[in-house]
Design a protein around this motif. Structure first.
Motif, PDB file in Angstrom:
ATOM      1  N   HIS A 104     -28.327 -36.910 -25.107  1.00  0.00           N
ATOM      2  CA  HIS A 104     -29.295 -35.901 -25.489  1.00  0.00           C
ATOM      3  C   HIS A 104     -30.460 -36.482 -26.299  1.00  0.00           C
TER       4      HIS A 104
ATOM      5  N   GLU B 183     -27.975 -42.668 -31.724  1.00  0.00           N
ATOM      6  CA  GLU B 183     -27.707 -41.755 -32.843  1.00  0.00           C
ATOM      7  C   GLU B 183     -26.746 -42.465 -33.802  1.00  0.00           C
TER       8      GLU B 183
ATOM      9  N   ASP C  65     -22.641 -39.810 -25.113  1.00  0.00           N
ATOM     10  CA  ASP C  65     -22.078 -38.522 -25.553  1.00  0.00           C
ATOM     11  C   ASP C  65     -21.633 -37.640 -24.381  1.00  0.00           C
TER      12      ASP C  65
ATOM     13  N   HIS D 218     -17.133 -39.637 -27.717  1.00  0.00           N
ATOM     14  CA  HIS D 218     -16.337 -38.706 -28.537  1.00  0.00           C
ATOM     15  C   HIS D 218     -15.201 -38.130 -27.699  1.00  0.00           C
TER      16      HIS D 218
ATOM     17  N   HIS E  21     -23.061 -43.563 -33.712  1.00  0.00           N
ATOM     18  CA  HIS E  21     -22.638 -44.669 -32.823  1.00  0.00           C
ATOM     19  C   HIS E  21     -23.337 -45.987 -33.142  1.00  0.00           C
TER      20      HIS E  21
END
Ligand code: FEO
Length: 396
Positions: free
Chosen positions: A145, A81, A164, A224, A84
């Protein structure tokens, strides 16, 4: 700026974003968010994930300050994603010899997003990569995800780089590791992050947690939020509980209301819940509360009571939009209460009943439907709904 060594030769090189208003252009960031990246300064300097493109300049400078004249040997891409992967193209320009480590799915996205097709080192589930005094082991975690996600485990330092997973909203204000930070606000933000971003993927999260449960993990480095060291069990248990859709004893009441009549019903239901022993109540006016926070509470509590006016023969639009987000996340096992209003022809209550059937939830009591303004009878039926919900929650 000096990078912090968080474990043996592992440096935190992430950044804090206090400018962005909406994560994924959807979810509010009142406390910002961090994009975490880690540099392992072993014989072969190895970077784990990068940061959002808007921070590339400062990020590349920070890497250069640590690396000096040394080459960057590997970039491990645990997750593609762009929050990142956003700095990969510029990173490749600065370190053209850098090999990018990922799986087959990673590389399809790397080409699609950034046109990068070469200098790749493909790994499969269970593979390892020696980088000097340690080897890194790769564990795929599909749909946590995104499909390409993998975890990287450093068996010497006993550090899990978890993409994540176990992440949260919120910036790292001065500290990096959990026991350096005041964590109070992070737990609620972790639940909001999970429900917003990961919520649909309960089963893959369970599988990923089981997969790494036999590893000796002394530190979790997510992409995160804080690095988990002292509070590993607390962070994992939040993800564990939420991935099972296990709600605490309590209720979320969400309503739409144009002129206050549906809101009066919500007040009556809430009063009755409290009178019958339920203190955990989250009340949301769907026109006012952002769905990000409502989703957090839908995941948090076992009871969900929804009230909607009939609007053009449909649900109130903000309620419909919220319910679609809940359905997308396939939230399971909720005790559902229904109330609604209409002026000349009712539709909202019927649609809420259909929704409960679709979600396979247990409907508590009878739906309370009100024509125009509140009557003594409607009021008493709202109290009865609150009482029955409280009994169910107390029994569970
Ligand atoms: Fe933080 Fe799924 O990216």
């Amino acid at each position: 700026m000096k990078a912090k060594e968080i474990a043996n030769k592992i440096y935190y090189v992430g950044v804090n974003d206090r400018s962005k208003s909406l994560f994924e252009n959807l979810w509010p960031l009142p406390h910002g968010v961090s994009y975490n990246s880690y540099l392992i300064m072993d014989e072969k300097a190895t970077l784990v994930d990068t940061v959002d493109a808007s921070f590339s300049d400062i990020y590349l400078q920070r890497l250069s300050d640590i690396l000096g004249d040394r080459p960057l040997e590997y970039l491990i891409v645990n997750h593609m994603e762009p929050d990142h992967s956003g700095s990969i193209r510029q990173l490749r320009r600065q370190y053209p010899g850098m090999k990018i480590v990922g799986n087959g799915k990673t590389f399809g996205m790397l080409d699609g997003f950034y046109g990068i097709k070469d200098g790749l080192h493909e790994v499969k589930d269970g593979d390892s990569l020696p980088i000097g005094s340690r080897s890194l082991f790769f564990h795929t975690a599909p749909m946590v995800h995104w499909p390409e996600v993998m975890f990287t485990y450093d068996a010497v330092s006993k550090v899990l780089f978890s993409a994540d997973a176990f992440g949260t909203y919120g910036t790292l204000d001065g500290g990096i590791i959990d026991d350096e930070l005041l964590l109070d606000g992070f737990w609620d933000e972790m639940e909001r992050y999970y429900s917003n971003i990961v919520g649909k993927y309960g089963s893959p999260v369970q599988k990923a947690i089981n997969k790494v449960s036999s590893l000796d993990i002394q530190m979790i480095c997510s992409t995160h939020g804080p690095v988990w060291k002292r509070y590993i069990n607390d962070a994992v248990s939040v993800y564990e509980r939420m991935s099972r859709y296990e709600g605490k004893s309590g209720a979320t009441i969400v309503y739409g209301s144009m002129y206050g009549h549906t809101e009066q019903m919500a007040e009556a239901v809430a009063t009755s819940l409290v009178e019958h022993g339920i203190k955990n109540i989250a009340m949301h006016n769907a026109s006012r509360s952002h769905s990000s926070y409502i989703l957090r509470d839908v995941f948090k509590y076992r009871g969900l009571i929804v009230g909607s006016p009939t609007y053009s023969n449909q649900l109130f639009p903000e309620i419909e939009s919220l319910l679609m987000k809940v359905e997308t996340r396939d939230v399971k096992n909720r005790l559902f209460g229904i109330f609604g209003t209409f002026t000349w022809a009712g539709a909202a209550v019927k649609k809420l009943e259909e929704y409960a059937l679709r979600m396979k939830w247990e409907t508590v009591g009878s739906a309370v439907e009100q024509k125009q303004g509140m009557t003594a009878d409607t009021y008493n039926r709202c109290l009865e709904l609150g009482k029955l919900m409280a009994q169910k929650l107390n029994d569970n």
